[in-house]
Design a protein around this motif. Structure first.
Motif, PDB file in Angstrom:
ATOM      1  N   TYR A  60       0.803  -1.221   0.000  1.00 34.02           N
ATOM      2  CA  TYR A  60       0.000   0.000   0.000  1.00 34.02           C
ATOM      3  C   TYR A  60       0.840   1.278   0.000  1.00 34.02           C
ATOM      4  N   LYS A  61       2.091   1.168   0.411  1.00 29.83           N
ATOM      5  CA  LYS A  61       3.010   2.314   0.447  1.00 29.83           C
ATOM      6  C   LYS A  61       2.374   3.493   1.206  1.00 29.83           C
ATOM      7  N   ASN A  62       2.281   4.653   0.584  1.00 27.54           N
ATOM      8  CA  ASN A  62       1.818   5.825   1.331  1.00 27.54           C
ATOM      9  C   ASN A  62       0.330   5.805   1.655  1.00 27.54           C
ATOM     10  N   LYS A  63      -0.387   4.788   1.148  1.00 27.98           N
ATOM     11  CA  LYS A  63      -1.803   4.650   1.515  1.00 27.98           C
ATOM     12  C   LYS A  63      -1.963   3.988   2.888  1.00 27.98           C
ATOM     13  N   LEU A  64      -0.907   3.320   3.361  1.00 27.38           N
ATOM     14  CA  LEU A  64      -0.903   2.825   4.737  1.00 27.38           C
ATOM     15  C   LEU A  64      -0.456   3.985   5.613  1.00 27.38           C
ATOM     16  N   THR A  65      -1.435   4.696   6.140  1.00 30.82           N
ATOM     17  CA  THR A  65      -1.154   5.972   6.802  1.00 30.82           C
ATOM     18  C   THR A  65      -0.925   5.849   8.301  1.00 30.82           C
ATOM     19  N   ASP A  66      -1.407   4.743   8.910  1.00 26.95           N
ATOM     20  CA  ASP A  66      -1.332   4.623  10.362  1.00 26.95           C
ATOM     21  C   ASP A  66      -1.109   3.167  10.769  1.00 26.95           C
ATOM     22  N   ILE A  67      -0.266   2.973  11.771  1.00 26.67           N
ATOM     23  CA  ILE A  67      -0.058   1.663  12.371  1.00 26.67           C
ATOM     24  C   ILE A  67      -0.259   1.820  13.877  1.00 26.67           C
ATOM     25  N   LEU A  68      -1.241   1.111  14.407  1.00 29.57           N
ATOM     26  CA  LEU A  68      -1.623   1.235  15.816  1.00 29.57           C
ATOM     27  C   LEU A  68      -1.405  -0.103  16.518  1.00 29.57           C
ATOM     28  N   PRO A  69      -0.242  -0.323  17.134  1.00 30.76           N
ATOM     29  CA  PRO A  69      -0.046  -1.574  17.879  1.00 30.76           C
ATOM     30  C   PRO A  69      -1.109  -1.742  18.955  1.00 30.76           C
ATOM     31  N   ALA A  70      -1.650  -2.950  19.034  1.00 30.69           N
ATOM     32  CA  ALA A  70      -2.731  -3.242  19.984  1.00 30.69           C
ATOM     33  C   ALA A  70      -2.134  -3.496  21.362  1.00 30.69           C
ATOM     34  N   LEU A  71      -1.880  -2.421  22.079  1.00 31.05           N
ATOM     35  CA  LEU A  71      -1.176  -2.497  23.355  1.00 31.05           C
ATOM     36  C   LEU A  71      -2.037  -3.030  24.484  1.00 31.05           C
ATOM     37  N   GLY A  72      -3.363  -2.846  24.381  1.00 33.75           N
ATOM     38  CA  GLY A  72      -4.160  -3.056  25.575  1.00 33.75           C
ATOM     39  C   GLY A  72      -3.662  -2.077  26.625  1.00 33.75           C
ATOM     40  N   THR A  73      -3.259  -2.600  27.784  1.00 34.25           N
ATOM     41  CA  THR A  73      -2.680  -1.732  28.822  1.00 34.25           C
ATOM     42  C   THR A  73      -1.180  -1.969  28.971  1.00 34.25           C
ATOM     43  N   HIS A  74      -0.552  -2.584  27.975  1.00 31.75           N
ATOM     44  CA  HIS A  74       0.896  -2.816  28.023  1.00 31.75           C
ATOM     45  C   HIS A  74       1.647  -1.501  27.849  1.00 31.75           C
ATOM     46  N   PHE A  75       2.961  -1.578  28.089  1.00 30.56           N
ATOM     47  CA  PHE A  75       3.811  -0.416  27.869  1.00 30.56           C
ATOM     48  C   PHE A  75       3.849  -0.043  26.385  1.00 30.56           C
ATOM     49  N   GLU A  76       4.030   1.251  26.121  1.00 30.21           N
ATOM     50  CA  GLU A  76       4.261   1.737  24.760  1.00 30.21           C
ATOM     51  C   GLU A  76       5.519   1.084  24.192  1.00 30.21           C
ATOM     52  N   MET A  77       5.467   0.723  22.915  1.00 27.12           N
ATOM     53  CA  MET A  77       6.633   0.116  22.280  1.00 27.12           C
ATOM     54  C   MET A  77       7.766   1.138  22.157  1.00 27.12           C
ATOM     55  N   THR A  78       8.989   0.669  22.357  1.00 26.52           N
ATOM     56  CA  THR A  78      10.156   1.536  22.184  1.00 26.52           C
ATOM     57  C   THR A  78      10.556   1.572  20.711  1.00 26.52           C
ATOM     58  N   GLU A  79      11.379   2.534  20.351  1.00 29.35           N
ATOM     59  CA  GLU A  79      11.845   2.629  18.964  1.00 29.35           C
ATOM     60  C   GLU A  79      12.612   1.382  18.557  1.00 29.35           C
ATOM     61  N   SER A  80      13.418   0.855  19.471  1.00 33.37           N
ATOM     62  CA  SER A  80      14.196  -0.348  19.131  1.00 33.37           C
ATOM     63  C   SER A  80      13.292  -1.557  18.953  1.00 33.37           C
ATOM     64  N   GLU A  81      12.234  -1.669  19.757  1.00 35.39           N
ATOM     65  CA  GLU A  81      11.276  -2.766  19.593  1.00 35.39           C
ATOM     66  C   GLU A  81      10.547  -2.654  18.262  1.00 35.39           C
ATOM     67  N   ILE A  82      10.166  -1.432  17.895  1.00 39.55           N
ATOM     68  CA  ILE A  82       9.490  -1.227  16.608  1.00 39.55           C
ATOM     69  C   ILE A  82      10.413  -1.626  15.464  1.00 39.55           C
ATOM     70  N   SER A  83      11.666  -1.227  15.539  1.00 37.65           N
ATOM     71  CA  SER A  83      12.622  -1.567  14.480  1.00 37.65           C
ATOM     72  C   SER A  83      12.820  -3.075  14.377  1.00 37.65           C
ATOM     73  N   LYS A  84      12.946  -3.728  15.521  1.00 36.22           N
ATOM     74  CA  LYS A  84      13.183  -5.174  15.513  1.00 36.22           C
ATOM     75  C   LYS A  84      11.976  -5.933  14.972  1.00 36.22           C
ATOM     76  N   MET A  85      10.776  -5.476  15.314  1.00 36.19           N
ATOM     77  CA  MET A  85       9.570  -6.210  14.930  1.00 36.19           C
ATOM     78  C   MET A  85       9.076  -5.831  13.535  1.00 36.19           C
ATOM     79  N   PHE A  86       9.209  -4.552  13.177  1.00 33.27           N
ATOM     80  CA  PHE A  86       8.592  -4.066  11.942  1.00 33.27           C
ATOM     81  C   PHE A  86       9.582  -3.618  10.876  1.00 33.27           C
ATOM     82  N   GLY A  87      10.852  -3.844  11.112  1.00 33.92           N
ATOM     83  CA  GLY A  87      11.836  -3.560  10.080  1.00 33.92           C
ATOM     84  C   GLY A  87      11.958  -2.088   9.751  1.00 33.92           C
ATOM     85  N   ASP A  88      12.003  -1.803   8.446  1.00 36.68           N
ATOM     86  CA  ASP A  88      12.288  -0.436   8.013  1.00 36.68           C
ATOM     87  C   ASP A  88      11.033   0.388   7.716  1.00 36.68           C
TER      88      ASP A  88
END
Length: 424
Positions: A60-88
């Motif tokens: 979808y490229k630029n049509k994928l405008t938002d990514i909302l991790p389903a945290l529930g009440t967990h901690f906010e994801m860190t930048e390093s966690e996002i990079s490790k899980m979601f790549g570039d």
């Protein structure tokens, strides 16, 4: 409607196969103007949802405008966690689910229905809440991505739980957790049709039909070399998609024994398990397999707290992990626990009901803290020397001194039970 279904106990879906299947579905769905992805957070790293989200971004490229991790009440994801899980994927696309603030209530499941499906165990209504981005974001496609696996709260994880709990608020999360705990975990785990699922399905049918949600569900298992592989990929917009994934997960992720296990050792990856809130999967995923008088040893090098929320952490420290009747009495007599039913449910989840011994070996919590919540303590270094997770294999191991143990390298990936304790 089912858009894609592939899987069996011996299927291996490669990365290229995942991408091809996903692209086939996206092509069928036609052009989209604005897409939202709702994957799990880092606590579900092994779901392959990060990789699937990357492929969605590739398509979808630029049509994928938002990514909302389903945290529930967990901690906010860190930048390093996002990079490790979601790549570039650009980090600017990631949104934080603020579960105290960013909510819209779509409707409320009546107390009469909740009482009926719980066989009278609880009697309250349930709020169908989601992050406002799902309703107000103007998206014409919402991709709910995640893994179907046995789960302590709902029976089998994912599907609409990813939406109503993963992007929901504290009231809904608390009440759904307590509903499952009061009904009985051993009546829930490994089952697709449970009281909590019926409540979620009621919310889907009555309140969220206008949301353009497509569910992308994975089933993850292990191959003959003990490597994680994708056994199933199911994509659809209704319960049938989840039902197919749940049926396969039961075959792939559920190990049943003819006789109970005396000694179980579980390793908690420090990058994934930092609290007993998550780490107690070691308890409730194995409780149906451990014999009376047996022992569960939990190697927890990353453990630093009990609850991922400060108030829940306080409540765990105050009341400790005790039996179900004791927790229910605490709820009845104490306003703080009555007002945090998620914590109450967690206390039930973390109990052996005095059937077997639970020994925690923590990396960053003291002996006094562990014992204060009614667990037994053992030194991590000593126990890691005795039970080296790098040398043990998942399943039965005979130690040098002749002791036989059952080892589990990641409790989040399965469910273990004695056959007589699990009756469909």
């Amino acid at each position: 409607m089912i858009f894609y279904a592939k899987g069996s106990t011996n299927t291996v879906i490669t990365s290229e196969g995942m991408k091809q299947g996903l692209f086939e579905v996206f092509t069928k769905l036609g052009d989209k103007r604005k897409v939202l992805a709702v994957p799990p957070d880092f606590t579900r790293f092994h779901s392959r949802a990060g990789e699937l989200t990357q492929y969605a971004y590739d398509y979808y490229k630029n049509k994928l405008t938002d990514i909302l991790p389903a945290l529930g009440t967990h901690f906010e994801m860190t930048e390093s966690e996002i990079s490790k899980m979601f790549g570039d994927i650009p980090q600017k696309l990631f949104r934080v689910h603020k579960w105290k603030d960013d909510l819209i209530t779509l409707g409320r499941v009546p107390a009469e229905f909740v009482s009926e499906v719980s066989e009278g165990k609880v009697n309250y209504d349930w709020p169908a809440q989601v992050n406002k981005l799902l309703v107000e974001g103007g998206h014409d496609l919402i991709l709910s991505i995640g893994q179907v696996v046995p789960h302590e709260v709902v029976g089998m994880a994912n599907y609409n739980k990813n939406i109503f709990v993963g992007t929901g608020g504290s009231e809904g999360i608390n009440k759904s957790h307590f509903l499952g705990a009061a009904y009985g975990m051993e009546r829930m785990m490994g089952r697709a049709d449970t009281p909590v699922r019926r409540v979620l399905n009621y919310a889907s049918d009555k309140f969220s039909k206008d949301l353009p949600i497509i569910y992308i569900l994975t089933v993850i298992g292990r191959d003959e070399n003990n490597n994680l592989v994708m056994r199933g990929l199911f994509i659809g917009d209704d319960y049938e998609c989840f039902e197919m994934a749940a049926e396969l997960s039961l075959q792939v992720n559920f190990e049943m024994f003819d006789k109970p296990l005396k000694q179980v050792v579980v390793y908690l990856d420090p990058t994934e398990f930092k609290s007993t809130w998550l780490g107690n999967k070691s308890i409730y995923r194995t409780r149906m397999a451990i014999e009376d008088g047996g022992e569960l040893i939990v190697l927890a090098p990353g453990l630093r707290e009990f609850g991922e929320d400060k108030e829940i952490d306080r409540l765990i420290r105050k009341y400790g992990y005790v039996t179900t009747p004791e927790v229910l009495k605490y709820v009845e007599d104490n306003e703080d626990l009555k007002n945090n039913l998620s914590a109450a449910a967690h206390l039930i989840h973390g109990s052996s009901e005095n059937r077997f011994k639970i020994t925690y070996c923590p990396g960053n919590i003291t002996k006094e803290e562990i014992e204060s919540v009614n667990f037994n303590y053992a030194d991590l270094n000593e126990m890691q020397k005795k039970y080296d997770h790098k040398k043990l294999i998942d399943g039965f191991n005979t130690m040098p001194d002749g002791e036989e143990i059952f080892f589990i390298s990641n409790p989040a990936l399965g469910l273990w039970a004695v056959k007589e304790k699990f009756k469909s």
